[in-house]
Scaffold this active site. Structure first.
Site, PDB file in Angstrom:
ATOM      1  N   GLY A  45       0.809  -1.215   0.000  1.00  0.00           N
ATOM      2  CA  GLY A  45       0.000   0.000   0.000  1.00  0.00           C
ATOM      3  C   GLY A  45       0.839   1.261   0.000  1.00  0.00           C
ATOM      4  O   GLY A  45       0.542   2.230  -0.712  1.00  0.00           O
ATOM      5  N   CYS A  46       1.913   1.266   0.768  1.00  0.00           N
ATOM      6  CA  CYS A  46       2.768   2.456   0.851  1.00  0.00           C
ATOM      7  C   CYS A  46       3.508   2.693  -0.460  1.00  0.00           C
ATOM      8  O   CYS A  46       3.725   3.836  -0.857  1.00  0.00           O
ATOM      9  CB  CYS A  46       3.752   2.311   2.008  1.00  0.00           C
ATOM     10  SG  CYS A  46       2.913   2.242   3.616  1.00  0.00           S
ATOM     11  N   THR A  47       3.863   1.621  -1.143  1.00  0.00           N
ATOM     12  CA  THR A  47       4.516   1.751  -2.443  1.00  0.00           C
ATOM     13  C   THR A  47       3.556   2.368  -3.454  1.00  0.00           C
ATOM     14  O   THR A  47       3.911   3.307  -4.174  1.00  0.00           O
ATOM     15  CB  THR A  47       5.038   0.384  -2.931  1.00  0.00           C
ATOM     16  OG1 THR A  47       5.980  -0.111  -1.976  1.00  0.00           O
ATOM     17  CG2 THR A  47       5.695   0.489  -4.293  1.00  0.00           C
ATOM     18  N   ASN A  50       3.109   6.123  -2.660  1.00  0.00           N
ATOM     19  CA  ASN A  50       4.281   6.921  -3.024  1.00  0.00           C
ATOM     20  C   ASN A  50       4.433   7.060  -4.531  1.00  0.00           C
ATOM     21  O   ASN A  50       4.798   8.124  -5.028  1.00  0.00           O
ATOM     22  CB  ASN A  50       5.549   6.337  -2.388  1.00  0.00           C
ATOM     23  CG  ASN A  50       5.738   6.817  -0.977  1.00  0.00           C
ATOM     24  OD1 ASN A  50       6.239   7.908  -0.753  1.00  0.00           O
ATOM     25  ND2 ASN A  50       5.313   6.010  -0.009  1.00  0.00           N
TER      26      ASN A  50
END
Length: 178
Positions: A45-47, A50
């Site tokens: 999710g963070c990838t 970003n």
């Protein structure tokens, strides 16, 4: 600490970025600043989040906005993450959770029935005046950056619509001679 409310001053902070430079929020008065808080580098999710903010950077720059991703990862982890995915946003390291706690982002979370403390995925749009313009709870990661971009466009358009005299502090009334 609770999340800052729109219209209140954004808590100032200073963190080291993936370029090994200091980022201090108060140094960016006069520009919109997007602070997106995320749990951990190099997770799915963070990838996605970003990469989506990176994809929107040309438009954020056109608007004069500064975009900063903040997580409790170290500068070294941020550098590796940035290089792996060719990220074009500023990544600020907050392993001591100074900004994370100042913004009330360190909260109780629940995953598969297990409760734990962690970083909530929240984005704060700070206006050019240094006040919180909007707080976004990123319930859906895909499309989140576009939603923040739309709010930034509106913020910039509304700031541009205010005549210079109306935006300045009121002057003292003149005294009539007599």
């Amino acid at each position: 600490m609770t999340l800052p409310l729109p219209g209140t001053p954004a808590p100032d902070f200073e963190l080291i970025t993936d370029s090994y430079e200091k980022f201090r929020l108060s140094d960016h008065l006069g520009h919109p600043v997007i602070l997106y808080f995320y749990p951990q580098d190099d997770t799915e999710g963070c990838t996605i989040e970003n990469i989506e903010f990176t994809d929107q950077m040309p438009e954020f720059k056109r608007l004069g906005a500064v975009v900063v991703g903040i997580s409790p990862d170290t500068v070294e982890q941020h550098c590796s993450f940035r290089d792996k995915y060719n990220l074009g946003v500023i990544l600020a390291a907050d392993p001591e959770r100074r900004a994370i706690e100042a913004y009330g982002i360190w909260q109780l979370k629940k995953l598969w029935g297990v409760e734990y403390m962690g970083v909530k995925r929240i984005t704060v749009l700070v206006g050019p005046d240094g006040k919180v313009a909007e707080v976004f709870h990123a319930t859906r990661i895909k499309g989140h950056a576009e939603k923040v971009l739309a709010a930034t466009r509106t913020l910039v358009a509304n700031a541009s619509a205010i005549p210079a005299k109306a935006a300045s502090a009121p002057s003292k009334p003149r005294r009539a001679k007599g």
